[in-house]
Design a protein around this motif. Structure first.
Motif, mmCIF file in Angstrom:
data_model
loop_
_atom_site.group_PDB
_atom_site.id
_atom_site.type_symbol
_atom_site.label_atom_id
_atom_site.label_comp_id
_atom_site.label_asym_id
_atom_site.label_seq_id
_atom_site.Cartn_x
_atom_site.Cartn_y
_atom_site.Cartn_z
ATOM 1 N N LEU A 133 0.863 -1.194 0.000
ATOM 2 C CA LEU A 133 0.000 0.000 0.000
ATOM 3 C C LEU A 133 0.894 1.237 0.000
ATOM 4 C CD1 LEU A 133 -2.246 -1.108 3.005
ATOM 5 C CD2 LEU A 133 -3.029 -1.000 0.641
ATOM 6 N N PRO A 134 0.475 2.341 -0.648
ATOM 7 C CA PRO A 134 1.295 3.549 -0.545
ATOM 8 C C PRO A 134 1.324 4.065 0.899
ATOM 9 C CG PRO A 134 -0.650 3.946 -1.942
ATOM 10 C CD PRO A 134 -0.665 2.506 -1.554
ATOM 11 N N PHE A 135 0.163 4.073 1.544
ATOM 12 C CA PHE A 135 0.041 4.516 2.945
ATOM 13 C C PHE A 135 -1.023 3.658 3.615
ATOM 14 C CE2 PHE A 135 1.094 8.303 0.432
ATOM 15 C CZ PHE A 135 2.293 8.648 1.027
ATOM 16 N N TYR A 136 -1.046 3.706 4.945
ATOM 17 C CA TYR A 136 -2.127 3.062 5.684
ATOM 18 C C TYR A 136 -2.420 3.943 6.884
ATOM 19 C CZ TYR A 136 -4.822 -0.492 8.185
ATOM 20 O OH TYR A 136 -5.819 -1.174 8.847
ATOM 21 N N SER A 137 -3.682 4.360 7.021
ATOM 22 C CA SER A 137 -3.983 5.377 8.037
ATOM 23 C C SER A 137 -3.953 4.824 9.467
ATOM 24 C CB SER A 137 -5.340 6.027 7.753
ATOM 25 O OG SER A 137 -6.336 5.041 7.723
ATOM 26 N N ASN A 138 -4.270 3.552 9.653
ATOM 27 C CA ASN A 138 -4.350 3.009 11.021
ATOM 28 C C ASN A 138 -2.999 2.419 11.450
ATOM 29 O OD1 ASN A 138 -5.249 2.109 13.474
ATOM 30 N ND2 ASN A 138 -6.836 0.757 12.681
ATOM 31 N N MET A 139 -1.963 3.275 11.470
ATOM 32 C CA MET A 139 -0.616 2.807 11.809
ATOM 33 C C MET A 139 -0.538 2.248 13.228
ATOM 34 S SD MET A 139 1.667 2.731 9.509
ATOM 35 C CE MET A 139 3.265 2.674 10.319
ATOM 36 N N ALA A 140 -1.345 2.791 14.118
ATOM 37 C CA ALA A 140 -1.303 2.322 15.515
ATOM 38 C C ALA A 140 -1.660 0.843 15.583
ATOM 39 C CB ALA A 140 -2.260 3.153 16.363
ATOM 40 N N ALA A 141 -2.726 0.448 14.899
ATOM 41 C CA ALA A 141 -3.142 -0.961 14.891
ATOM 42 C C ALA A 141 -2.087 -1.839 14.225
ATOM 43 C CB ALA A 141 -4.487 -1.107 14.170
ATOM 44 N N LEU A 142 -1.526 -1.325 13.145
ATOM 45 C CA LEU A 142 -0.551 -2.099 12.377
ATOM 46 C C LEU A 142 0.718 -2.358 13.202
ATOM 47 C CD1 LEU A 142 -0.168 -3.361 9.588
ATOM 48 C CD2 LEU A 142 0.760 -1.193 8.792
ATOM 49 N N LEU A 143 1.212 -1.332 13.879
ATOM 50 C CA LEU A 143 2.441 -1.507 14.662
ATOM 51 C C LEU A 143 2.209 -2.327 15.927
ATOM 52 C CD1 LEU A 143 4.288 1.929 14.311
ATOM 53 C CD2 LEU A 143 4.650 -0.185 13.044
ATOM 54 N N GLN A 144 1.016 -2.217 16.519
ATOM 55 C CA GLN A 144 0.718 -3.068 17.683
ATOM 56 C C GLN A 144 0.648 -4.542 17.285
ATOM 57 O OE1 GLN A 144 -2.377 -2.206 20.458
ATOM 58 N NE2 GLN A 144 -1.788 -0.075 20.708
ATOM 59 N N ARG A 145 0.152 -4.809 16.085
ATOM 60 C CA ARG A 145 0.028 -6.195 15.612
ATOM 61 C C ARG A 145 1.367 -6.755 15.119
ATOM 62 N NH1 ARG A 145 0.758 -10.416 13.977
ATOM 63 N NH2 ARG A 145 -0.546 -11.866 12.773
ATOM 64 N N ALA A 146 2.262 -5.883 14.649
ATOM 65 C CA ALA A 146 3.510 -6.336 14.026
ATOM 66 C C ALA A 146 4.433 -7.051 15.015
ATOM 67 C CB ALA A 146 4.247 -5.137 13.434
ATOM 68 N N ASN A 147 5.073 -8.117 14.539
ATOM 69 C CA ASN A 147 6.117 -8.783 15.327
ATOM 70 C C ASN A 147 7.472 -8.115 15.116
ATOM 71 O OD1 ASN A 147 4.026 -10.931 14.310
ATOM 72 N ND2 ASN A 147 4.797 -11.678 16.266
ATOM 73 N N LEU A 148 7.613 -7.452 13.956
ATOM 74 C CA LEU A 148 8.868 -6.799 13.613
ATOM 75 C C LEU A 148 8.584 -5.694 12.600
ATOM 76 C CD1 LEU A 148 12.063 -6.844 13.678
ATOM 77 C CD2 LEU A 148 11.931 -8.393 11.709
ATOM 78 N N ALA A 149 9.283 -4.573 12.732
ATOM 79 C CA ALA A 149 9.183 -3.498 11.735
ATOM 80 C C ALA A 149 10.539 -3.305 11.070
ATOM 81 C CB ALA A 149 8.744 -2.198 12.393
ATOM 82 N N ILE A 150 10.490 -2.913 9.801
ATOM 83 C CA ILE A 150 11.694 -2.462 9.092
ATOM 84 C C ILE A 150 11.387 -1.030 8.685
ATOM 85 C CG2 ILE A 150 13.181 -2.791 7.070
ATOM 86 C CD1 ILE A 150 12.239 -5.774 7.111
ATOM 87 N N SER A 151 12.216 -0.093 9.140
ATOM 88 C CA SER A 151 11.787 1.300 9.046
ATOM 89 C C SER A 151 12.963 2.255 8.939
ATOM 90 C CB SER A 151 10.976 1.616 10.309
ATOM 91 O OG SER A 151 10.789 2.984 10.493
ATOM 92 N N ARG A 152 12.701 3.437 8.394
ATOM 93 C CA ARG A 152 13.582 4.578 8.581
ATOM 94 C C ARG A 152 13.524 4.950 10.065
ATOM 95 N NH1 ARG A 152 16.961 4.517 4.484
ATOM 96 N NH2 ARG A 152 16.270 5.488 2.538
ATOM 97 N N SER A 153 14.348 5.907 10.478
ATOM 98 C CA SER A 153 14.369 6.247 11.905
ATOM 99 C C SER A 153 14.157 7.740 12.151
ATOM 100 C CB SER A 153 15.658 5.763 12.563
ATOM 101 O OG SER A 153 16.791 6.117 11.791
ATOM 102 N N GLY A 154 13.140 8.289 11.474
ATOM 103 C CA GLY A 154 12.675 9.621 11.847
ATOM 104 C C GLY A 154 12.195 9.578 13.290
ATOM 105 N N ALA A 155 12.254 10.711 13.978
ATOM 106 C CA ALA A 155 11.907 10.733 15.406
ATOM 107 C C ALA A 155 10.480 10.254 15.651
ATOM 108 C CB ALA A 155 12.082 12.144 15.953
ATOM 109 N N GLY A 156 9.540 10.659 14.766
ATOM 110 C CA GLY A 156 8.147 10.244 14.946
ATOM 111 C C GLY A 156 8.000 8.745 14.812
ATOM 112 N N SER A 157 8.658 8.163 13.820
ATOM 113 C CA SER A 157 8.576 6.708 13.612
ATOM 114 C C SER A 157 9.147 5.949 14.805
ATOM 115 C CB SER A 157 9.338 6.301 12.341
ATOM 116 O OG SER A 157 8.773 6.908 11.203
#
Length: 357
Positions: free
Chosen positions: A240-264
């Motif tokens: 997906l280009p974006f997903y608005s419910n990031m809170a649900a997605l990150l709570q469900r995730a076992n692992l994230a691969i991400s940039r490290s902006g302060a907000g992220s």
């Protein structure tokens, strides 16, 4: 409760890293009359007008080197300071809150020239040029990471962490995830911040088939600048280009691969999400590496510089973690030690103390 007529101008523009903490603060000040200061054609034009009146000004950052473009930028800056002075005077504002970036220059100068108090929030572990320059002009500088304070010796700094939107603090938010992911499978979430990360996307698409074989699902938020975003098709892969419910997605995730902006990094910490962090290599003063180091020092993540990361390294690191659920659980617990869930309340309290003085 404050006087219902206290008026606050929030100057926050450009990326989610600047906007989301400001929105989270605004949610904590329901008794204030809040207006926004932004620029045309940036993310605020999509996020802000639903809730707050958006005032826009023409301003941009100074590029390296001095030339005709610098003079034009300086001209725009002078014009924008006058514009902000007019907005503040006509609107009878009581103070200004800003999250840094180039919009904060005219906001801080205009407010101080009118004798109005200013609170600046710096979310990164190493403060940007704007914060270092304008911080001493402000009544208080709130910092997102304790490590930032040592770079701001002339400022009145207060550690508040970085606020997250209220959805991130709802314990059962993961139940609202509306993507077709089975309950009992490991989930990897990939995202590059509000602007995406094309080079990370490419590495992930080449690595993912090995993760599918290990039973993992991948939700890949590609941003909208990736011409190859739809090139991988698999039943365990959602792009997906974006997903608005990031809170649900990150709570469900076992692992994230991400940039490290302060907000992220802050959102990962609040959700207790273990992460492989790949700092954006061209970030000003390499601030994303400093943010990532706070997370990895706590034992919550693994840091790779983009230039040293290969498909094989990424593939194997993820497989190693997937095969060790206990390690992921430990990393999750350590992530939460980095988080300050009441950050928005702390920042709102600081704003009240300064503005209502």
């Amino acid at each position: 409760m404050a006087d219902a007529h206290i008026r606050l101008l929030i100057a926050a523009s450009g990326t989610g890293g600047h906007l989301f903490p400001a929105i989270a603060l605004a949610e904590q000040l329901p008794d204030y009359q809040i207006e926004w200061l932004g620029v045309p054609n940036r993310l605020e034009t999509q996020l802000v007008p639903k809730q707050y009146k958006l005032n826009t000004i023409e301003v941009e950052g100074f590029q390296k080197g001095f030339g005709i473009s610098s003079l034009l930028t300086l001209g725009k800056l002078c014009g924008s300071i006058l514009q902000v002075r007019k907005i503040l005077s006509q609107g009878k504002f009581d103070g200004v809150f800003t999250t840094g970036g180039y919009i904060s220059g005219p906001a801080v100068i205009a407010a101080r020239s009118l004798g109005l108090p200013v609170i600046l929030h710096e979310s990164n572990a190493i403060p940007g040029k704007v914060t270092r320059f304008f911080g001493p002009w402000c009544n208080a500088v709130a910092v997102g990471f304790e490590a930032a304070a040592k770079y701001l010796p002339k400022n009145k700094t207060i550690y508040t962490s970085t606020p997250v939107r209220s959805a991130f603090l709802e314990p059962e938010i993961a139940a609202s995830l509306d993507l077709p992911i089975p309950q009992d499978v490991p989930l990897i979430v990939v995202f590059g911040g509000s602007q995406g990360a094309v080079s990370v996307n490419k590495l992930v698409r080449e690595s993912a088939p090995a993760w599918f074989k290990a039973g993992a699902y991948v939700v890949h938020l590609t941003g909208d600048q990736d011409p190859e975003a739809d090139s991988l098709k698999h039943s365990q892969y959602i792009s997906l280009p974006f997903y608005s419910n990031m809170a649900a997605l990150l709570q469900r995730a076992n692992l994230a691969i991400s940039r490290s902006g302060a907000g992220s990094v802050t959102e990962l910490a609040v959700c207790g999400t273990p992460a492989i962090l790949i700092p954006y290599p061209y970030a000003a003063e390499d601030h994303q590496t400093y943010n990532a180091q706070v997370y990895t020092a706590a034992g919550a993540g693994i840091l790779f510089q983009q230039k040293e990361l290969t498909v094989e390294k990424l593939q194997n690191q993820v497989l190693e973690l997937l095969q060790s659920p206990d390690t992921l659980q430990e990393m999750s617990a350590k992530a939460k030690t980095v988080a300050v869930p009441e950050s928005a309340e702390k920042l709102a309290q600081l704003v009240r103390e300064v503005v209502e003085r």
